[in-house]
Write a protein that holds these residues in place. Structure first.
Motif, PDB file in Angstrom:
ATOM      1  N   UNK A  10       0.836  -1.201   0.000  1.00  0.00           N
ATOM      2  CA  UNK A  10       0.000   0.000   0.000  1.00  0.00           C
ATOM      3  C   UNK A  10       0.867   1.245   0.000  1.00  0.00           C
ATOM      4  N   UNK A  11       0.685   2.077  -1.008  1.00  0.00           N
ATOM      5  CA  UNK A  11       1.407   3.354  -1.110  1.00  0.00           C
ATOM      6  C   UNK A  11       0.440   4.461  -0.707  1.00  0.00           C
ATOM      7  N   UNK A  12       0.611   4.963   0.512  1.00  0.00           N
ATOM      8  CA  UNK A  12      -0.327   5.974   1.022  1.00  0.00           C
ATOM      9  C   UNK A  12      -0.114   7.346   0.381  1.00  0.00           C
ATOM     10  N   UNK A  13       1.030   7.514  -0.303  1.00  0.00           N
ATOM     11  CA  UNK A  13       1.409   8.842  -0.836  1.00  0.00           C
ATOM     12  C   UNK A  13       1.385   9.860   0.303  1.00  0.00           C
ATOM     13  N   UNK A  14       1.074  11.146   0.036  1.00  0.00           N
ATOM     14  CA  UNK A  14       1.138  12.161   1.107  1.00  0.00           C
ATOM     15  C   UNK A  14      -0.244  12.303   1.739  1.00  0.00           C
ATOM     16  N   UNK A  15      -0.672  11.221   2.388  1.00  0.00           N
ATOM     17  CA  UNK A  15      -1.987  11.182   3.043  1.00  0.00           C
ATOM     18  C   UNK A  15      -1.822  10.589   4.433  1.00  0.00           C
ATOM     19  N   UNK A  16      -2.768  10.919   5.304  1.00  0.00           N
ATOM     20  CA  UNK A  16      -2.805  10.338   6.649  1.00  0.00           C
ATOM     21  C   UNK A  16      -2.518  11.369   7.725  1.00  0.00           C
ATOM     22  N   UNK A  17      -2.910  11.032   8.927  1.00  0.00           N
ATOM     23  CA  UNK A  17      -2.525  11.781  10.127  1.00  0.00           C
ATOM     24  C   UNK A  17      -2.585  10.782  11.277  1.00  0.00           C
ATOM     25  N   UNK A  18      -2.103  11.173  12.435  1.00  0.00           N
ATOM     26  CA  UNK A  18      -1.936  10.205  13.523  1.00  0.00           C
ATOM     27  C   UNK A  18      -3.254   9.500  13.850  1.00  0.00           C
ATOM     28  N   UNK A  19      -4.334  10.274  13.918  1.00  0.00           N
ATOM     29  CA  UNK A  19      -5.609   9.674  14.330  1.00  0.00           C
ATOM     30  C   UNK A  19      -6.167   8.754  13.234  1.00  0.00           C
ATOM     31  N   UNK A  20      -6.161   9.231  12.005  1.00  0.00           N
ATOM     32  CA  UNK A  20      -6.679   8.406  10.901  1.00  0.00           C
ATOM     33  C   UNK A  20      -5.837   7.141  10.729  1.00  0.00           C
ATOM     34  N   UNK A  42       2.535  -8.666   2.854  1.00  0.00           N
ATOM     35  CA  UNK A  42       1.827  -7.388   2.845  1.00  0.00           C
ATOM     36  C   UNK A  42       2.792  -6.312   3.347  1.00  0.00           C
ATOM     37  N   UNK A  43       2.811  -5.197   2.638  1.00  0.00           N
ATOM     38  CA  UNK A  43       3.686  -4.073   2.996  1.00  0.00           C
ATOM     39  C   UNK A  43       2.836  -2.806   3.026  1.00  0.00           C
ATOM     40  N   UNK A  44       3.052  -1.972   4.031  1.00  0.00           N
ATOM     41  CA  UNK A  44       2.357  -0.688   4.122  1.00  0.00           C
ATOM     42  C   UNK A  44       3.414   0.415   4.068  1.00  0.00           C
ATOM     43  N   UNK A  45       3.198   1.397   3.192  1.00  0.00           N
ATOM     44  CA  UNK A  45       4.186   2.480   3.011  1.00  0.00           C
ATOM     45  C   UNK A  45       3.553   3.842   3.307  1.00  0.00           C
ATOM     46  N   UNK A  46       3.531   4.241   4.576  1.00  0.00           N
ATOM     47  CA  UNK A  46       3.009   5.566   4.923  1.00  0.00           C
ATOM     48  C   UNK A  46       4.076   6.645   4.675  1.00  0.00           C
ATOM     49  N   UNK A  47       3.729   7.910   4.813  1.00  0.00           N
ATOM     50  CA  UNK A  47       4.746   8.969   4.706  1.00  0.00           C
ATOM     51  C   UNK A  47       5.808   8.803   5.806  1.00  0.00           C
ATOM     52  N   UNK A  48       6.998   9.334   5.561  1.00  0.00           N
ATOM     53  CA  UNK A  48       8.119   9.158   6.501  1.00  0.00           C
ATOM     54  C   UNK A  48       7.768   9.466   7.967  1.00  0.00           C
TER      55      UNK A  48
END
Ligand code: PEP
Length: 256
Positions: A10-20, A42-48
């Motif tokens: 999963x490539x989250x790109x520049x999305x997300x925040x701590x709560x979400x 399964x691999x998850x790739x959030x922003x740095x």
């Protein structure tokens, strides 16, 4: 049955925040407790900034965490960059390299993509190297020429140490984030071309390398794509932010 273990990233790109993110991780964890996913990686790739959060939530689940990018250099005066060694230090096992957004918006050339690939492998990180043609290139009949050029740039990695950590993602640029996926046959043709091209470097490694499809994968089209003989899972953008969609795509990969 394919001999290669499917992988869904999963490539989250520049999305997300701590709560979400916490909500997404909680849903992934509880679903995994009920479903066996040992048949796939399964691999998850959030922003740095959220890699540490992802590792804290997922490290005991079997879901690996990866960066969306990695520096070509090992360390030093490269403001804003994140090295492969830092990713490894944190517990990341993967990095996406050469995503089309990095190539088009940030000017990454084939040479830069190759350098990042080699540096990451040398630091023990697995790479998901992205290739794919633009709509204009496809319409001009240049798809295979573009794929050959992009693949040749990093193909030597298949002959070196860490080659089992090389994964390729075929992502036609016109299918990324557009809702318009490649057809199963069109994707299969490109994947076969990529595998044959890699075989020029090392035929045994080319048969073993996992080639993911990326570009508007959804639960509804995942099983058809993943059932094709040379498609070994997917790199998922938008749908990886919706826990149920991502999980259903993972289930499709396990069933394909
Ligand atoms: C991607 O960004 O790698 C991608 C495949 O995006 P999407 O699934 O949203 O098309």
């Amino acid at each position: 049955m394919k001999s290669r273990k499917p992988l869904v990233a999963g490539n989250w790109k520049m999305n997300g925040d701590v709560v979400a993110n916490e909500h997404l991780f909680t849903t992934l964890r509880s679903a995994l407790e009920r479903t066996s996913t040992s048949r796939i990686d399964i691999v998850v790739c959030p922003p740095f900034p959220y890699l540490g959060q992802a590792i804290a939530w997922l490290s005991d689940t079997g879901i690996a965490v990866g960066g969306q990018n990695v520096a070509a250099a090992d360390q030093g005066a490269f403001t804003g960059e994140v090295s492969a060694g830092m990713l490894a230090d944190l517990g990341c096992r993967w990095a996406i390299v050469g995503h089309s957004e990095r190539r088009t918006l940030f000017g990454e050339t084939d040479e830069v993509v190759a350098a990042k690939t080699h540096t990451a492998l040398a630091q023990g990180i697995g790479v998901i190297v992205c290739v794919g043609e633009s709509l204009e290139e496809r319409e001009r009949g240049l798809t295979e020429a573009v794929l050959a050029r992009q693949v040749d740039a990093f193909a030597a990695a298949l002959a070196g140490p860490g080659r089992e950590r090389v994964v390729v993602a075929y992502e036609p640029v016109w299918a990324i984030g557009t809702g318009r996926s490649a057809s199963n046959d069109m994707a299969q043709q490109a994947h076969r071309f990529i595998r044959d091209r890699l075989a020029l470097q090392d035929s045994e490694a080319a048969e073993q390398v996992r080639i993911l499809y990326g570009g508007s994968v959804k639960p509804s089209n995942a099983i058809g794509l993943f059932s094709m003989p040379d498609i070994d899972g997917g790199l998922i953008g938008g749908a990886s932010l919706v826990a149920d969609d991502f999980l259903n795509i993972c289930r499709a990969a396990a069933a394909a």
